[in-house]
Design an enzyme around this catalytic site. Sequence first.
Site, PDB file in Angstrom:
ATOM      1  NE  ARG A   1      -1.061   1.693   4.753  1.00  0.00           N
ATOM      2  CZ  ARG A   1       0.644   0.506   4.901  1.00  0.00           C
ATOM      3  NH1 ARG A   1       1.687   1.559   3.928  1.00  0.00           N
ATOM      4  NH2 ARG A   1       0.084  -0.565   4.900  1.00  0.00           N
TER       5      ARG A   1
ATOM      6  CG  ASP B   1      14.215  -1.806   4.880  1.00  0.00           C
ATOM      7  OD1 ASP B   1      14.881  -0.716   5.917  1.00  0.00           O
ATOM      8  OD2 ASP B   1      14.093  -2.881   5.711  1.00  0.00           O
TER       9      ASP B   1
ATOM     10  CE  LYS C   1      14.393   2.477   6.032  1.00  0.00           C
ATOM     11  NZ  LYS C   1      14.406   1.407   7.584  1.00  0.00           N
TER      12      LYS C   1
ATOM     13  CG  ASP D   1       2.433   0.240   7.291  1.00  0.00           C
ATOM     14  OD1 ASP D   1       3.933   0.610   6.742  1.00  0.00           O
ATOM     15  OD2 ASP D   1       1.811  -0.687   8.477  1.00  0.00           O
TER      16      ASP D   1
ATOM     17  CE  LYS E   1      -3.114  -2.263   3.225  1.00  0.00           C
ATOM     18  NZ  LYS E   1      -3.624  -2.180   4.589  1.00  0.00           N
ATOM     19  N   GLY E   2       2.763   1.142   0.193  1.00  0.00           N
ATOM     20  CA  GLY E   2       2.363   1.784   0.680  1.00  0.00           C
ATOM     21  C   GLY E   2       2.909   3.325  -0.211  1.00  0.00           C
TER      22      GLY E   2
HETATM   23  P1  IMP Z   1      12.941  -4.555   2.346  1.00  0.00           P
HETATM   24  O1  IMP Z   1      12.137  -5.758   1.336  1.00  0.00           O
HETATM   25  O2  IMP Z   1      13.471  -4.609   2.875  1.00  0.00           O
HETATM   26  O3  IMP Z   1      13.500  -4.054   1.172  1.00  0.00           O
HETATM   27  O4  IMP Z   1      11.141  -3.695   1.853  1.00  0.00           O
HETATM   28  C1  IMP Z   1      10.694  -2.991   2.136  1.00  0.00           C
HETATM   29  C2  IMP Z   1       9.471  -2.627   1.922  1.00  0.00           C
HETATM   30  O5  IMP Z   1       9.753  -2.295   3.650  1.00  0.00           O
HETATM   31  C3  IMP Z   1       9.097  -0.954   1.315  1.00  0.00           C
HETATM   32  O6  IMP Z   1       8.983  -1.531   0.058  1.00  0.00           O
HETATM   33  C4  IMP Z   1       7.958  -0.653   3.213  1.00  0.00           C
HETATM   34  O7  IMP Z   1       6.916  -1.623   2.971  1.00  0.00           O
HETATM   35  C5  IMP Z   1       8.500  -1.504   4.586  1.00  0.00           C
HETATM   36  N1  IMP Z   1       9.670  -1.013   5.059  1.00  0.00           N
HETATM   37  C6  IMP Z   1      11.162  -0.785   5.051  1.00  0.00           C
HETATM   38  N2  IMP Z   1      12.023   0.185   5.850  1.00  0.00           N
HETATM   39  C7  IMP Z   1      10.624   1.108   6.192  1.00  0.00           C
HETATM   40  C8  IMP Z   1      10.490   1.997   7.053  1.00  0.00           C
HETATM   41  O8  IMP Z   1      11.385   3.196   7.812  1.00  0.00           O
HETATM   42  N3  IMP Z   1       8.860   2.535   7.237  1.00  0.00           N
HETATM   43  C9  IMP Z   1       7.682   1.790   6.616  1.00  0.00           C
HETATM   44  N4  IMP Z   1       8.014   0.948   6.213  1.00  0.00           N
HETATM   45  C10 IMP Z   1       9.138   1.045   5.416  1.00  0.00           C
HETATM   46 MG    MG Z   2       6.341  -1.117  -0.131  1.00  0.00          MG
END
Ligand code: IMP
Ligand code: MG
Length: 180
Positions: free
Chosen positions: A171, A109, A137, A165, A49-50
Amino acid sequence: MTEDLNSDKIYISEDQIRELNVTLARQINHDYEGILGPDEYVVVVVTLKGAMFFAADLVRHLNFPVRLDFVRLASYGAGKESSGTVRFVKDVEIPPQGKHLLVLDEIIDSGNTLKFLMGHLKASHPKSLKVGALLSKPSRREVEVKMDYIGREVEDRFLVGYGLDFDEKYRQLKDIYALD
Ligand code: IMP
Ligand code: MG
């Protein structure tokens, strides 16, 4: 009343977000001018949703034709962590084969979610495939993922607002806040 956070904790303001979107759109517009043939369009794949706010703002600065599609992915990590085990809750609806795809995510992330999504989309042979994220990040990366457009790199803080979120909260906030 929204679930507002203390404005001291604003990490990226609404105005700064707008600037990031305008700068990203400028780069994207420039690149696709050289990629898109006449009558071609880009399928913008939004990660729910982000990324809904980011995508809604960004696409309105794009000066080429787009079609919108949405995916929703879930990973089995607990709490604030994601994991390598990712699955689709909702896949794309527009067949990706032969299309120009631009994936938009709000934050990268560990990279696990994006890696899974890109592998899936690549397997259906799009004509081109690029990724844009508002935030990244880099210090948290577990897997290498190719990213074409990044609005801004951020340190390892947990961020909420503008689509991001914590437990589905925050959000709707216009600015991005650091929770920790
Ligand atoms: P990844 O698979 O670890 O890269 O995670 C990606 C998803 O985790 C992002 O699209 C976000 O939905 C969520 N996410 C990562 N970091 C944050 C944060 O600092 N705040 C909120 N959601 C996060
Ligand atoms: Mg996301």
